[in-house]
Design an enzyme around this catalytic site. Structure first.
Site, PDB file in Angstrom:
ATOM      1  N   TRP A   1      -0.624   2.487 -10.750  1.00  0.00           N
ATOM      2  CA  TRP A   1      -1.173   3.851 -10.705  1.00  0.00           C
ATOM      3  C   TRP A   1      -0.104   4.892 -10.387  1.00  0.00           C
ATOM      4  CZ3 TRP A   1      -3.079  -0.257  -7.802  1.00  0.00           C
ATOM      5  CH2 TRP A   1      -2.515  -0.405  -6.531  1.00  0.00           C
TER       6      TRP A   1
ATOM      7  N   GLU B   1      -7.400   4.871  -5.400  1.00  0.00           N
ATOM      8  CA  GLU B   1      -7.614   5.119  -3.977  1.00  0.00           C
ATOM      9  C   GLU B   1      -8.885   4.440  -3.461  1.00  0.00           C
ATOM     10  OE1 GLU B   1      -5.680   6.360  -1.754  1.00  0.00           O
ATOM     11  OE2 GLU B   1      -4.104   6.920  -3.175  1.00  0.00           O
TER      12      GLU B   1
ATOM     13  N   GLN C   1      -9.741  -0.788   2.090  1.00  0.00           N
ATOM     14  CA  GLN C   1     -10.071  -2.148   2.537  1.00  0.00           C
ATOM     15  C   GLN C   1      -9.543  -3.240   1.611  1.00  0.00           C
ATOM     16  OE1 GLN C   1     -11.483  -2.523   5.472  1.00  0.00           O
ATOM     17  NE2 GLN C   1     -12.137  -0.430   5.834  1.00  0.00           N
ATOM     18  N   THR C   2      -8.548  -2.932   0.787  1.00  0.00           N
ATOM     19  CA  THR C   2      -8.011  -3.928  -0.138  1.00  0.00           C
ATOM     20  C   THR C   2      -6.489  -3.844  -0.182  1.00  0.00           C
ATOM     21  OG1 THR C   2      -9.990  -3.824  -1.541  1.00  0.00           O
ATOM     22  CG2 THR C   2      -8.005  -4.728  -2.542  1.00  0.00           C
TER      23      THR C   2
ATOM     24  N   LEU D   1     -13.935  -8.359  -5.066  1.00  0.00           N
ATOM     25  CA  LEU D   1     -13.165  -7.342  -4.352  1.00  0.00           C
ATOM     26  C   LEU D   1     -13.815  -6.964  -3.028  1.00  0.00           C
ATOM     27  CD1 LEU D   1     -10.530  -5.857  -4.891  1.00  0.00           C
ATOM     28  CD2 LEU D   1     -11.823  -4.019  -5.953  1.00  0.00           C
TER      29      LEU D   1
ATOM     30  N   TYR E   1      -9.426  11.519   3.810  1.00  0.00           N
ATOM     31  CA  TYR E   1      -8.187  10.875   3.370  1.00  0.00           C
ATOM     32  C   TYR E   1      -8.128  10.765   1.852  1.00  0.00           C
ATOM     33  CZ  TYR E   1      -5.234   7.221   1.670  1.00  0.00           C
ATOM     34  OH  TYR E   1      -4.342   6.532   0.900  1.00  0.00           O
TER      35      TYR E   1
ATOM     36  N   ASP F   1      -4.522   8.254   6.881  1.00  0.00           N
ATOM     37  CA  ASP F   1      -5.228   6.975   6.938  1.00  0.00           C
ATOM     38  C   ASP F   1      -4.600   6.122   8.033  1.00  0.00           C
ATOM     39  OD1 ASP F   1      -2.764   6.302   5.856  1.00  0.00           O
ATOM     40  OD2 ASP F   1      -3.615   4.942   4.346  1.00  0.00           O
TER      41      ASP F   1
ATOM     42  N   CYS G   1      11.799  -2.320  11.871  1.00  0.00           N
ATOM     43  CA  CYS G   1      12.498  -1.117  12.362  1.00  0.00           C
ATOM     44  C   CYS G   1      13.964  -1.072  11.937  1.00  0.00           C
ATOM     45  CB  CYS G   1      12.402  -1.048  13.891  1.00  0.00           C
ATOM     46  SG  CYS G   1      10.708  -0.903  14.514  1.00  0.00           S
TER      47      CYS G   1
ATOM     48  N   CYS H   1      14.108   0.743   8.666  1.00  0.00           N
ATOM     49  CA  CYS H   1      13.302   1.958   8.547  1.00  0.00           C
ATOM     50  C   CYS H   1      14.196   3.189   8.409  1.00  0.00           C
ATOM     51  CB  CYS H   1      12.404   2.116   9.781  1.00  0.00           C
ATOM     52  SG  CYS H   1      11.380   3.603   9.733  1.00  0.00           S
TER      53      CYS H   1
ATOM     54  N   CYS I   1      13.170   7.982  15.551  1.00  0.00           N
ATOM     55  CA  CYS I   1      11.823   7.549  15.925  1.00  0.00           C
ATOM     56  C   CYS I   1      11.688   7.496  17.446  1.00  0.00           C
ATOM     57  CB  CYS I   1      11.515   6.179  15.328  1.00  0.00           C
ATOM     58  SG  CYS I   1       9.918   5.501  15.831  1.00  0.00           S
TER      59      CYS I   1
END
Length: 342
Positions: free
Chosen positions: A20, A33, A38-39, A76, A116, A134, A195, A198, A204
């Site tokens: 996408w 989205e 949840q996936t 799903l 979101y 989110d 980290c 990152c 951070c």
């Protein structure tokens, strides 16, 4: 260098090649989205491709039969997402004259679209400067800015949403939101964050204060309820009984074998009566959902064709051939049972 500069440089250098990405079609962004709610990306990618191939436009989704939509979604989970997509596609065609909503506020009118998802679509497809907050954003921002607000508290979202407005890149809001999501999904992980690689590690706050594993703060625990379901696989050897689940419960509008919850009781006496049908347990499985643990038994009973018809009338069930069972949209535990046992 600022937060948004660091994260966009990192994103530009090596973001994941996802099906996408690289397009701004709001319909396809919406589909992606909703699937990613949840996936995991690895699981959702194939579903996204199949779904968009079957329904390339809002119009095609709106005109589809719900059973076809649910069948494509099978496996799903969280099937309300598929029902909401179908409902919203029809809403767009009927109430919005077929024009996909093009801003954060109007996107919230779609069933199943919260702040979101609306922000993600608005920023990616329409370049609207609105932060997408989110679980990944909560974690990245809480750690980077050392925020100890409890993310399970109702007023915390507003705090992070306003912070997002302050730091979002106004020229590239869609890329910024995707970069934050990407960092949270691949580097700033809930457990064992990476980290050392990152792009934000030098600035951070949580890392410098040794608070990475303390943030974000979440005090409210998810309560998991155990439910015990008994599926009755009733067959004459060639055909089977199935019922459509219409109650506002798990697996709504999917098909299942007739069932009872908790104890195996009234269905045997009130429906099967003195038919002489004997049931034996042929399969047991534990199926985990976010808020539920399902202990599922499959009990098989063989009867005559005339008995099958009588029972179907009492249960308001439908008789299906073995072949037809595989066309119906069914819950994951039944899908596995059909593949392994039928």
């Amino acid at each position: 260098m600022s937060f948004n500069s660091l994260i966009l440089i990192w994103f530009d250098a090596g973001n994941r090649n996802l099906p996408w990405r690289g397009q701004t079609d709001p319909y396809k962004t919406w589909i992606s989205e909703i699937i990613l709610q949840q996936t995991r990306v690895a699981q959702g990618s194939d579903y996204y491709i199949r779904f968009c191939n079957a329904f390339p436009t809002v119009k095609s989704l709106a005109e589809a039969d719900e059973q076809q939509v649910l069948k494509l979604w099978q496996g799903l989970g969280y099937y309300s997402r598929a029902r909401n997509l179908h409902h919203s596609a029809r809403f767009i065609m009927n109430e919005m004259k077929g024009v996909f909503p093009n801003n954060f506020k109007d996107l919230l009118q779609l069933k199943g679209v919260g702040p979101y998802t609306a922000a993600a679509i608005a920023s990616i497809a329409f370049n609207e400067v609105v932060p997408a907050i989110d679980g990944n954003a909560f974690r990245v921002l809480a750690r980077y800015f050392d925020i100890e607000h409890d993310i399970s508290a109702s007023n915390t979202f507003r705090y992070f949403f306003e912070l997002g407005h302050q730091i979002i890149d106004s020229k590239r809001p869609g890329d910024f939101n995707q970069a934050v999501m990407e960092l949270g999904a691949t580097v700033c992980l809930p457990v064992n964050p990476k980290c050392e690689i990152c792009p934000l590690n030098e600035s951070c706050a949580a890392l410098s204060l040794n608070k990475i594993h303390c943030l974000p703060v979440k005090t409210k625990k998810t309560k998991v309820k155990t439910r015990r379901l008994n599926f009755f696989v009733i067959t004459d050897g060639l055909n089977y009984l199935m019922v459509k689940r219409t109650a506002d419960d798990i697996w709504k509008n999917l098909y299942s074998f007739p069932l009872t919850e908790n104890k195996i009781k009234s269905i045997e006496t009130t429906v099967f009566g003195e038919s002489g049908i004997e049931f034996s347990e042929v399969h047991h499985v534990t199926h985990l959902l976010t808020h539920r643990k399902l202990e599922i038994k499959f009990l098989r009973g063989v009867c005559t064709t005339s008995q099958l018809k009588q029972i179907s009338e009492k249960l308001k069930a439908v008789i299906y051939s073995r072949k037809d069972l595989f066309v119906l949209p069914v819950p994951k535990p039944i899908e596995k049972y059909l593949k392994d046992k039928i």
